[in-house]
Scaffold this motif. Sequence first.
Motif, PDB file in Angstrom:
ATOM      1  N   UNK A 111       0.832  -1.213   0.000  1.00 41.31           N
ATOM      2  CA  UNK A 111       0.000   0.000   0.000  1.00 41.31           C
ATOM      3  C   UNK A 111       0.863   1.259   0.000  1.00 41.31           C
ATOM      4  N   UNK A 112       2.025   1.231   0.678  1.00 43.13           N
ATOM      5  CA  UNK A 112       2.819   2.455   0.821  1.00 43.13           C
ATOM      6  C   UNK A 112       4.227   2.347   0.229  1.00 43.13           C
ATOM      7  N   UNK A 113       5.029   1.399   0.717  1.00 43.68           N
ATOM      8  CA  UNK A 113       6.457   1.396   0.406  1.00 43.68           C
ATOM      9  C   UNK A 113       6.760   1.228  -1.083  1.00 43.68           C
ATOM     10  N   UNK A 114       6.117   0.292  -1.758  1.00 39.70           N
ATOM     11  CA  UNK A 114       6.431   0.055  -3.166  1.00 39.70           C
ATOM     12  C   UNK A 114       6.065   1.251  -4.038  1.00 39.70           C
ATOM     13  N   UNK A 115       5.013   1.966  -3.671  1.00 36.93           N
ATOM     14  CA  UNK A 115       4.657   3.202  -4.396  1.00 36.93           C
ATOM     15  C   UNK A 115       5.764   4.237  -4.214  1.00 36.93           C
ATOM     16  N   UNK A 116       6.255   4.359  -2.978  1.00 37.00           N
ATOM     17  CA  UNK A 116       7.337   5.305  -2.681  1.00 37.00           C
ATOM     18  C   UNK A 116       8.580   4.968  -3.502  1.00 37.00           C
ATOM     19  N   UNK A 117       8.919   3.663  -3.573  1.00 41.26           N
ATOM     20  CA  UNK A 117      10.097   3.253  -4.326  1.00 41.26           C
ATOM     21  C   UNK A 117       9.952   3.526  -5.823  1.00 41.26           C
ATOM     22  N   UNK A 118       8.745   3.353  -6.356  1.00 39.38           N
ATOM     23  CA  UNK A 118       8.497   3.660  -7.768  1.00 39.38           C
ATOM     24  C   UNK A 118       8.773   5.131  -8.048  1.00 39.38           C
TER      25      UNK A 118
END
Length: 346
Positions: free
Chosen positions: A83-90
Amino acid sequence: MSGPGQDSEPEAKVLLIKRLYRAVVESVHKLDVIIGSKASYREVFKPENISLRNKLRELCVKLMFLHPVDYGRKAEELLWRKVYYEVIQVIKTNKKHIHSRSALECAYRTHLIAGVGFYQHLLLYIQSHYQLELQDCIDWTHVTDPLIGRKKPVSATPKEMEWAQMACHRCLVYLGDLARYQNELAGVESEQLAERFYHQALSVMPHVGMPFNQLGTLAGSKFYNVEATYYYLRCIQSESPFEGAYGNLKRLFDKAAKMYHQVKKQEMKKLSPSRQRSKDIKHLLVSFMYLQSLLQPKNSLMETELTSLCQSVLEDFNLVLFYLPPPSHAGAHHPPQRGRGGAAAR
């Protein structure tokens, strides 16, 4: 998909858990497809994909409270990553496509703020649900209304209470991470907020080293990496160290060796008092870092060379003790304050 503790559970509850878990897995697969696309930075903030993440968040929260012992940790991890971390990494990976004040940057800022709001709410809810007393650990807690009176004693098992305590710890780490990511954005100063969350996470669970690793990442290259090195060392010396800290420490020690040999090669030039002061402080910090790297296990060095380096560091330390602190406005000659390396932090 049944967990080890479900044999004694009512059949209806077991079926609900299985249904929730299947829905979580399905949502995760859909989000993985979005994250895996070449133009994922354009896709992640589309309304339908935000709705999908919101749905997954809701499912994970239900699952973690329905069966915290068997599914709580897994649900927490999926919620944070998907929900949060992978979006931030993108977004961080595609920084060149994210223009200042663009709709994409605005959506990213909103994503971080929403994450802070969610984890603050979750932290308060866990405290309330399990009646945790964290007043001595964190400075904002769930407080029972004295007019309503205290709730009935919570009917939770010791393992459920253990999960709740650790979940509060992890909420604080996630809040620190979100504040750290906000701090990387122009116009947002949240470094002290991130530090506060990490230190409070340590207060809740002092034996867990992860917050020290995150503090090291937050410190960046301040004082020629001395501050970050301190935190990484604290992390690996913790009762439950974070494995990524070993790699982070090695990276800083490799840098220290290169910097030390560069400093040694520099010519002796006559400098102004302020420049000489900066050079002497740099020499001390770089030499001290190099010495720390040599004192680590599995390092071999001639005793005479080690003795010589120790003596040199002590002499440099004695020298800089005689320097007066610079005036507050003379910050131009301070060591570099921050670097955004590739430290292993979540």
